[in-house]
Design a protein around this motif. Structure first.
Motif, PDB file in Angstrom:
ATOM      1  N   LYS A 146      38.830  82.860  47.411  1.00 28.51           N
ATOM      2  CA  LYS A 146      40.219  83.307  47.255  1.00 28.51           C
ATOM      3  C   LYS A 146      40.302  84.462  46.254  1.00 28.51           C
ATOM      4  CE  LYS A 146      41.754  80.058  43.652  1.00 28.51           C
ATOM      5  NZ  LYS A 146      40.767  79.082  43.270  1.00 28.51           N
ATOM      6  N   ASP A 147      39.179  84.736  45.574  1.00 31.89           N
ATOM      7  CA  ASP A 147      39.130  85.783  44.546  1.00 31.89           C
ATOM      8  C   ASP A 147      38.660  87.107  45.158  1.00 31.89           C
ATOM      9  OD1 ASP A 147      38.293  87.528  42.502  1.00 31.89           O
ATOM     10  OD2 ASP A 147      37.769  85.876  41.157  1.00 31.89           O
ATOM     11  N   PRO A 148      39.512  88.150  45.133  1.00 34.44           N
ATOM     12  CA  PRO A 148      39.153  89.428  45.764  1.00 34.44           C
ATOM     13  C   PRO A 148      37.846  90.027  45.240  1.00 34.44           C
ATOM     14  CG  PRO A 148      41.446  89.484  44.989  1.00 34.44           C
ATOM     15  CD  PRO A 148      40.855  88.205  44.506  1.00 34.44           C
ATOM     16  N   LYS A 149      37.591  89.869  43.940  1.00 37.42           N
ATOM     17  CA  LYS A 149      36.368  90.459  43.358  1.00 37.42           C
ATOM     18  C   LYS A 149      35.114  89.821  43.949  1.00 37.42           C
ATOM     19  CE  LYS A 149      37.918  92.325  38.927  1.00 37.42           C
ATOM     20  NZ  LYS A 149      39.328  91.879  38.871  1.00 37.42           N
ATOM     21  N   ILE A 150      35.162  88.502  44.097  1.00 39.55           N
ATOM     22  CA  ILE A 150      33.994  87.787  44.650  1.00 39.55           C
ATOM     23  C   ILE A 150      33.782  88.175  46.113  1.00 39.55           C
ATOM     24  CG2 ILE A 150      33.122  85.488  45.286  1.00 39.55           C
ATOM     25  CD1 ILE A 150      34.603  84.503  42.684  1.00 39.55           C
ATOM     26  N   VAL A 151      34.871  88.218  46.866  1.00 46.12           N
ATOM     27  CA  VAL A 151      34.777  88.599  48.287  1.00 46.12           C
ATOM     28  C   VAL A 151      34.167  90.001  48.403  1.00 46.12           C
ATOM     29  CG1 VAL A 151      36.090  89.126  50.385  1.00 46.12           C
ATOM     30  CG2 VAL A 151      36.678  87.108  49.029  1.00 46.12           C
ATOM     31  N   SER A 152      34.634  90.913  47.567  1.00 46.54           N
ATOM     32  CA  SER A 152      34.147  92.292  47.607  1.00 46.54           C
ATOM     33  C   SER A 152      32.660  92.365  47.238  1.00 46.54           C
ATOM     34  CB  SER A 152      34.964  93.152  46.646  1.00 46.54           C
ATOM     35  OG  SER A 152      34.505  94.480  46.698  1.00 46.54           O
ATOM     36  N   GLN A 153      32.272  91.645  46.195  1.00 45.17           N
ATOM     37  CA  GLN A 153      30.873  91.679  45.744  1.00 45.17           C
ATOM     38  C   GLN A 153      29.925  91.104  46.799  1.00 45.17           C
ATOM     39  OE1 GLN A 153      31.274  89.529  42.043  1.00 45.17           O
ATOM     40  NE2 GLN A 153      32.107  91.303  40.969  1.00 45.17           N
ATOM     41  N   ILE A 154      30.297  89.930  47.360  1.00 43.48           N
ATOM     42  CA  ILE A 154      29.418  89.337  48.392  1.00 43.48           C
ATOM     43  C   ILE A 154      29.414  90.224  49.640  1.00 43.48           C
ATOM     44  CG2 ILE A 154      28.879  87.308  49.806  1.00 43.48           C
ATOM     45  CD1 ILE A 154      30.218  85.551  47.732  1.00 43.48           C
ATOM     46  N   GLY A 155      30.559  90.848  49.924  1.00 47.74           N
ATOM     47  CA  GLY A 155      30.639  91.789  51.054  1.00 47.74           C
ATOM     48  C   GLY A 155      29.604  92.898  50.937  1.00 47.74           C
ATOM     49  N   ASP A 156      29.497  93.481  49.746  1.00 45.49           N
ATOM     50  CA  ASP A 156      28.511  94.549  49.515  1.00 45.49           C
ATOM     51  C   ASP A 156      27.083  94.042  49.710  1.00 45.49           C
ATOM     52  OD1 ASP A 156      30.330  96.577  48.909  1.00 45.49           O
ATOM     53  OD2 ASP A 156      30.455  95.995  46.804  1.00 45.49           O
ATOM     54  N   ILE A 157      26.814  92.852  49.176  1.00 49.50           N
ATOM     55  CA  ILE A 157      25.472  92.257  49.300  1.00 49.50           C
ATOM     56  C   ILE A 157      25.139  92.042  50.782  1.00 49.50           C
ATOM     57  CG2 ILE A 157      24.061  90.210  48.780  1.00 49.50           C
ATOM     58  CD1 ILE A 157      25.968  89.915  46.215  1.00 49.50           C
ATOM     59  N   CYS A 158      26.127  91.542  51.518  1.00 50.49           N
ATOM     60  CA  CYS A 158      25.965  91.279  52.954  1.00 50.49           C
ATOM     61  C   CYS A 158      25.640  92.568  53.714  1.00 50.49           C
ATOM     62  CB  CYS A 158      27.252  90.648  53.496  1.00 50.49           C
ATOM     63  SG  CYS A 158      27.241  90.364  55.262  1.00 50.49           S
ATOM     64  N   ILE A 159      26.465  93.587  53.516  1.00 50.91           N
ATOM     65  CA  ILE A 159      26.292  94.860  54.241  1.00 50.91           C
ATOM     66  C   ILE A 159      24.925  95.473  53.918  1.00 50.91           C
ATOM     67  CG2 ILE A 159      27.144  97.244  54.443  1.00 50.91           C
ATOM     68  CD1 ILE A 159      29.992  95.928  53.721  1.00 50.91           C
ATOM     69  N   ASN A 160      24.602  95.545  52.625  1.00 47.18           N
ATOM     70  CA  ASN A 160      23.350  96.185  52.210  1.00 47.18           C
ATOM     71  C   ASN A 160      22.128  95.445  52.743  1.00 47.18           C
ATOM     72  OD1 ASN A 160      24.834  98.101  50.852  1.00 47.18           O
ATOM     73  ND2 ASN A 160      24.780  97.022  48.897  1.00 47.18           N
TER      74      ASN A 160
END
Length: 315
Positions: A146-160
């Protein structure tokens, strides 16, 4: 690549029918998306993707799949992925970063290996929508947090990680599906939060993402555009370009979903008119496929350029 059309199409079964083969030869869609109905075994799926790639004489031809893990698993007939939800990885990230990195890296490596072994080169993830209490369960455990920062950080890890495993990604559902109270497969969700709130929360998870593709949300954000879903809204697409600063290819979510109220033809035309680069049509209905194809323009120089950049990652 030049004479392809700006659509991604589904197909009906585990092999191409004569009509589908003719369709692909005639309209040359930019890509094809696979679902569980197209998969009975890895060998059969590899033969299917080879069949498609031969038509286009292109080993890098874009073939997509939704393989998020958890309940969004197109390999249900082959294995169970129920426990490997985004929520599981989000909680692990909070609890034990070291363990998270180890597990998530393996998860992505194995998923990429599987996709490459069947000839798929784009996975339509990460889901960057927030987990919002009281919202439709359509996102639910498909969200990291539910935390935007966590979603964004894991999103970057996923994409990379997918990129380093030669698989493209599609961030979804831009600019954010988390607040939707109803499932956009069936109804049109409306989100009433103001722009300031959305930019700080739901929309923020999509910023600074290196993914080559983003998929729109079939949602009306009433304070930005009262009448159009993001897919059909010039204002929202402009916001995705200018505020979220997403500079790569924007594709619509499935144009045959019930959230969109017009005919397939009108829904297709309006998506392009709003600023979508590609239109996605999933159900494999050949009549609808023709309606989408006839109303889809040839791919632009922008799409050609971005596709060439994507090809470098996967080859």
């Amino acid at each position: 690549m030049i004479n392809r059309r700006s659509l991604i199409t589904g197909i009906k079964s585990t092999t191409l029918s004569v009509k589908e083969r003719k369709f692909l030869q005639q309209y040359k869609p930019w890509g094809v998306i696979l679902f569980s109905r197209n998969i009975t075994s890895l060998k059969q799926t590899k033969e299917l993707t080879n069949q498609i790639k031969r038509i286009f004489k292109d080993k890098n031809y874009p073939i997509l799949i939704d393989q998020e893990g958890g309940r969004v698993n197109r390999f249900k007939k082959i294995f169970n992925a129920d426990s490997l939800t985004s929520e599981f990885f989000g909680k692990l990230y909070m609890k034990d970063k070291k363990k998270f990195y180890a597990y998530y890296k393996i998860f992505i490596k194995q998923t990429s290996f599987l996709l490459k072994s069947i000839g798929v080169n784009i996975n339509t993830l990460p889901v960057l929508d927030l987990r919002v209490k009281g919202s439709s369960s359509i996102i639910g455990d498909r969200s990291f947090s539910k935390d935007p920062k966590i979603v964004s950080q894991i999103g970057d890890i996923c994409i990379n990680n997918f990129h380093s495993n030669n698989i493209g990604t599609v961030i979804k559902h831009i600019p954010g599906h988390g607040l939707a109270k109803v499932d956009s497969h069936e109804l049109t969700p409306k989100v009433n939060k103001d722009l300031e709130y959305l930019l700080k929360n739901d929309f923020s998870t999509f910023k600074k993402k290196s993914s080559f593709f983003a998929m729109t949300a079939h949602i009306i954000y009433t304070n930005i555009d009262k009448t159009n879903t993001a897919t059909h809204s010039k204002k929202i697409i402009k916001l995705i370009r200018n505020n979220i600063k997403f500079k790569n290819i924007i594709m619509s979510d499935d144009i045959s979903m019930k959230s969109l109220k017009n005919s397939i033809k009108v829904n297709t035309l309006r998506a392009f008119d709003a600023g979508c680069d590609l239109v996605l049509h999933c159900n494999g209905n050949i009549k609808e496929m023709h309606d989408v194809a006839i109303n889809s323009p040839l791919i632009s120089n922008f799409i050609i350029k971005k596709t060439s950049q994507f090809y470098k990652i996967i080859s």
